[in-house]
Design an enzyme around this catalytic site. Structure first.
Site: not given
Ligand code: ZN
Length: 677
Positions: A566-568
């Site tokens: 989700a972050y990347s």
């Protein structure tokens, strides 16, 4: 208290009263007997140092001048300013003391122990009129000696001394278009006399005002006016345009004010006439310039028309300033910035401009007193100030130009306004501090208001007043962002640099990732950058001065890590956003670059205990080994700090990277698989 303490006390009382002096104006003195460096008793004048502010003055703010060397000057016919300054340097009691006030001789030549000189509002209301001498004699009789306007210096000092010899019973000297001088055997007596004369002037103004009690001094024009909230919307919508137009030569910081006194004045039906005569005293003029600019907006809702009105008004002001300059210049000094420092817009309010927030505030404070002085004059007569020629001599007074020439050089980011998102801790905080160190005005935003407020207080104490603004802003909420930009525009007038930093971390393998966690990461780590950037681009284009945007991305953009889906993914969106911004806005001089940090642990909210545990698990190590792991995996075997990232942000934010846009700079100690390509 000894005598000098009493002078300090007296001066602080005067300095604390803005209706007497403002921001460094006025001066005080005491003639005393001291032992000189040879141990001999001698008469010394303790006089306020040049440029010192009386409300906070201390003992060392009063350089000593040997009276036995100064008094014989009274026999001279004339003396240039520079001769006077050089001469006074030889007379100093302490060789390294601050420069004595440029009005030192005025104090020295008055044959009383303590002297107080102010630019009191009520006195200026009387002297800045067409019938000044008549009004002064009505108000004070023989107690006051009026002296015609002359620029401060040797001749004015001598003229005052001679007029006192001819009027030995006088209690004060009133300087037309300048201020008041009183004296006494002690600092207290000189102060009491000052207050008495000023109070008399205030009473005279109150009782002789031609205005009936129920009538306003400034008669309002026909327009019904805007409400407080309508005004602030219009003000925010045009601030960046104004800033862009007056920053043609050098950037200015703006300040907006619309208090009752300001609104009554800008809405006066005869505003043009009232403002045509200029600054109340030379001391004020140095901040406000001689004349303000008045711009009437034909229709504030019509953006194009408003832009035309402002462009026309500001360029006309600059043209007239150039004409005025070329008419009076002797070619010795270059022309100063020709743009206005005070801009009055009927129905909307007042903007003041300066090299920083503090000088914009000083100018605003002074102009509000100009309004008060004008009101006083207007109520008893017609306001009349310095002639165009005397105004020129005051603004281009070599001694004032000298003061400016010895001011320390401006810093790399002075006159710049920066917004940093996610500034309460970590990289955002370190960046905000680093940019403030380089002179920037910094707007810090975050959702964590308590930490933000503490940081703002710390930074204001460190870097000075009117430099830091803190605003609660959730980067995923359009309304928060719009409100923050509006507040920034009203506080500083525009924006030059955006540091888009706010972010959150989330870890989970994709097959375990919840929709809400995915959406939350996208909403802050991608959409948040988009929303803030969109607002910033709009402002920067309107302002027309270019701009710099720095996106804090991550090493994961080029080398994603497992369980960081989700972050990347969201950070990859941020990176593409930054590049498209560079592509679309190069033609406006707006640059957009990225910094990719990795493993910045200290003071980071991103690296919560939970994230550390997750990362430890992902890399198959213990939680307390995470920092070490990140250090050892980079080529330089080094820990990356928020301060390291801030250095790279500084480079990309300012003009040192003027030819760089669309770039990505890692600050990760060197991670081979994350090399940008
Ligand atoms: Zn003065």
């Amino acid at each position: 208290m000894d005598e000098l303490d009493k002078l300090v006390y007296q001066s602080r009382l005067v300095g604390a009263e803005p209706s007497l002096v403002l921001w460094g104006g006025g001066n005080t003195s005491l003639k005393t007997t001291e032992k000189n460096f040879m141990g001999d008793e001698c008469r010394v004048l303790r006089v306020k140092g040049s440029g010192t502010d009386m409300k906070s003055i201390q003992r060392d703010g009063f350089p000593g001048v040997a009276l036995e060397y100064v008094l014989p000057l009274l026999d001279r016919r004339d003396m240039s300013d520079q001769e006077m300054v050089d001469y006074l340097n030889h007379c100093l009691a302490e060789p390294n003391s601050p420069r004595p006030s440029i009005e030192t001789l005025l104090h020295a030549f008055i044959p009383y122990a303590s002297v107080v000189h102010s630019h009191a509002d009520a006195i200026l209301s009387l002297t800045n009129t067409q019938r000044a001498r008549v009004l002064l004699s009505q108000a004070f009789g023989k107690a006051a000696v009026a002296v015609s306007y002359r620029r401060p210096g040797f001749l004015l000092s001598k003229e005052i001394a001679l007029s006192l010899q001819n009027n030995p019973d006088a209690k004060c000297v009133v300087l037309i278009n300048h201020g008041l001088v009183t004296w006494g055997p002690t600092p207290k007596a000189a102060y009491d006399s000052h207050i008495k004369i000023v109070s008399q002037a205030e009473e005279f103004l109150a009782t002789h005002s031609s205005n009936a009690k129920d009538r306003k001094i400034f008669v309002p024009g026909p327009s019904k006016g805007l409400s407080y909230s309508e005004r602030s919307v219009v003000a925010a919508s045009i601030s960046a345009t104004i800033r862009g137009l007056i920053s043609n030569r050098q950037r200015a910081i703006l300040r907006f004010e619309d208090g009752d006194d300001v609104m009554e004045f800008v809405n006066a039906s005869d505003l043009m006439d009232l403002t045509s005569s200029g600054a109340a005293t030379p001391d004020h003029l140095l901040n406000t310039k001689h004349l303000p600019l008045v711009v009437e907006l034909d229709n504030p809702d019509d953006t194009n028309l408003t832009f035309e009105n402002l462009t026309h008004g500001i360029s006309r002001y600059a043209e007239r300033y150039e004409q005025w300059f070329s008419r009076y210049t002797d070619g010795q000094h270059p022309m100063a910035d020709p743009y206005p420092r005070v801009i009055l817009i009927p129905q909307v309010g007042m903007w003041t401009a300066g090299k920083d927030g503090q000088s914009a505030k000083v100018t605003a404070d002074i102009y509000r007193h100009t309004i008060k002085i004008l009101a006083g004059s207007h109520a008893i007569d017609h306001y009349k100030s310095l002639s165009a020629k005397e105004a020129f001599r005051a603004e281009y007074w070599p001694l004032e130009l000298y003061k400016r020439s010895i001011a320390p050089p401006e810093k790399e980011l002075s006159r710049r306004i920066v917004m940093v998102t996610g500034a309460a801790s970590g990289i955002g905080k370190a960046t905000a501090i680093r940019l403030a160190q380089e002179g920037a005005h910094v707007v810090i935003t975050d959702v964590r208001v308590a930490e933000l407020k503490a940081l703002a207080q710390h930074m204001s104490a460190q870097y000075g007043i009117e430099r830091i603004l803190y605003l609660k802003m959730d980067v995923s909420k359009e309304r928060d962002i719009q409100a923050a930009f509006k507040a920034t525009l009203l506080a500083f007038g525009g924006l030059d640099i955006l540091i888009s930093n706010a972010g959150i971390a989330h870890t989970s393998p994709i097959d375990k990732l919840t929709l809400s966690a995915w959406q939350e990461s996208l909403s802050i780590n991608a959409t948040g950058h988009f929303l803030v950037a969109r607002e910033a681009i709009d402002l920067l284009k309107q302002q027309g001065l270019g701009g710099s945007m720095v996106f804090i991305a991550t090493k994961n953009v080029t080398a994603p890590g497992q369980d960081f889906g989700a972050y990347s993914a969201a950070k990859a969106a941020e990176a593409q956003l930054a590049r498209v911004i560079a592509i679309e806005n190069g033609k406006y001089g707006i640059r957009s670059n990225m910094v990719n940090p990795d493993g910045v642990f200290r003071d980071s909210k991103l690296w919560s205990q939970h994230i550390r545990e997750e990362r430890a698990q992902a890399h198959g190590i213990q939680v307390d080994q995470v920092e070490e792991f990140y250090r050892d995996r980079n080529l330089l075997k080094t820990s990356v700090t928020a301060e390291d990232v801030a250095e790279t942000v500084l480079f990309l934010a300012g003009d040192r990277s003027l030819k760089t846009t669309g770039s990505m700079i890692p600050v990760d100690g060197g991670v081979r698989e994350a090399f940008p390509r």
